[in-house]
Write an enzyme that holds these catalytic residues in place. Sequence first.
Site, mmCIF file in Angstrom:
data_model
loop_
_atom_site.group_PDB
_atom_site.id
_atom_site.type_symbol
_atom_site.label_atom_id
_atom_site.label_comp_id
_atom_site.label_asym_id
_atom_site.label_seq_id
_atom_site.Cartn_x
_atom_site.Cartn_y
_atom_site.Cartn_z
ATOM 1 N N LYS A 207 0.829 -1.213 0.000
ATOM 2 C CA LYS A 207 0.000 0.000 0.000
ATOM 3 C C LYS A 207 0.861 1.260 0.000
ATOM 4 C CE LYS A 207 -4.237 -1.945 1.727
ATOM 5 N NZ LYS A 207 -5.380 -1.844 2.623
ATOM 6 N N LYS B 260 -6.138 -11.319 -7.821
ATOM 7 C CA LYS B 260 -7.465 -11.483 -7.230
ATOM 8 C C LYS B 260 -8.407 -10.369 -7.693
ATOM 9 C CE LYS B 260 -8.409 -10.909 -2.732
ATOM 10 N NZ LYS B 260 -8.498 -11.095 -1.272
ATOM 11 N N LYS C 45 -12.094 -5.090 -5.065
ATOM 12 C CA LYS C 45 -13.135 -4.063 -5.028
ATOM 13 C C LYS C 45 -12.561 -2.679 -5.255
ATOM 14 C CE LYS C 45 -13.556 -4.425 0.052
ATOM 15 N NZ LYS C 45 -12.549 -3.871 0.704
#
Length: 335
Positions: A117, A199, A202
């Site tokens: 991140k 993956k 969202k």
Amino acid sequence: MEDAITKKRMLSGIKPSGDLTLGSYLGAIRNWAQRAEEYDCFYFMADLHAITVRQNPADLRRRTLEQLAQYIACGLDPQKNTLFIQSHVHQHAELGWVLECYSMFGELSRMTQFKDKSAKNAENINGGLFTYPSLMAADILLYQPDLVPVGEDQKQHVELCHTIARRFNGVYGDVFKIPEPFVSKVGARIMSLTNPTAKMSKSENEDTGRVLLMDAPETIMRQFKRAVTDSETSVRFDKENKPGVSNLMTIYAACTGKTYQQIEEEFSGKGYGEFKPAVGEAVVETLRPIREEAARLMKDKAYLESVYRDGAQKAAYVAEKTLRKVYKKVGFVAK
């Protein structure tokens, strides 16, 4: 109420930092509904975690309520599960701070998600991004759960939670129950439609790679028609050499209940031109009742408010007992 006491407690949460995807549903949420019969389940909207990355306030509020509505539409009965919003239970932040003081700098530095991140948000590497595994430990330990459902990407954080709990217990006695990781036997791992080695996310910037629970049928069909496959035409499961087709087969199997062998037989000699729309249609029909029910619930704000208020009240009652014990152990003066 007596029944809940005899059941093992389970806790899980999802950040409302993006819309729930087909991956979230097939990989996790669909299986949560059945757990209420066996476990005392607590599920929360992790809005405190969401703000480690800058959020539009109106969007965050909307997504938090949409997520609650979608949870219920996916089968999480508020009468059988404790559903709440993380920021409504102030004990999360309070225990989070205490546990930061029992989390070592080196441990937090080694967290893979912090590194990932930080690379993605180089202009906003804030303290919350660094210490949020301590808050996650607080989220878990507050409720003294027996089990915590764990995805591959969160295993490291749950291991750190165990380390922090054992460290605290080593100093002050058995304050925290050490929860066991709960790895669901069912639940498909759904990958991005445009990058089948990653993956389905969202928060994915590229819309074509994901399908959202609230997507219209025509949007879903368009996403599947664009899905990456390969230069062959055969529909067969081979994760290594045919990741795109294998991902589509996983989705189709999860939506229809068919085995990979049955799917291979169904599309033998038919090619991807027929296979991709068939997967899209199966997804449309799987998500249709969820989308319609969630849309109905979003119009009933009074009902949603009653759910999250009742949930927060029950969660706070459990959380406060743990927090009082912790505060006493570390030496804070009682109120």
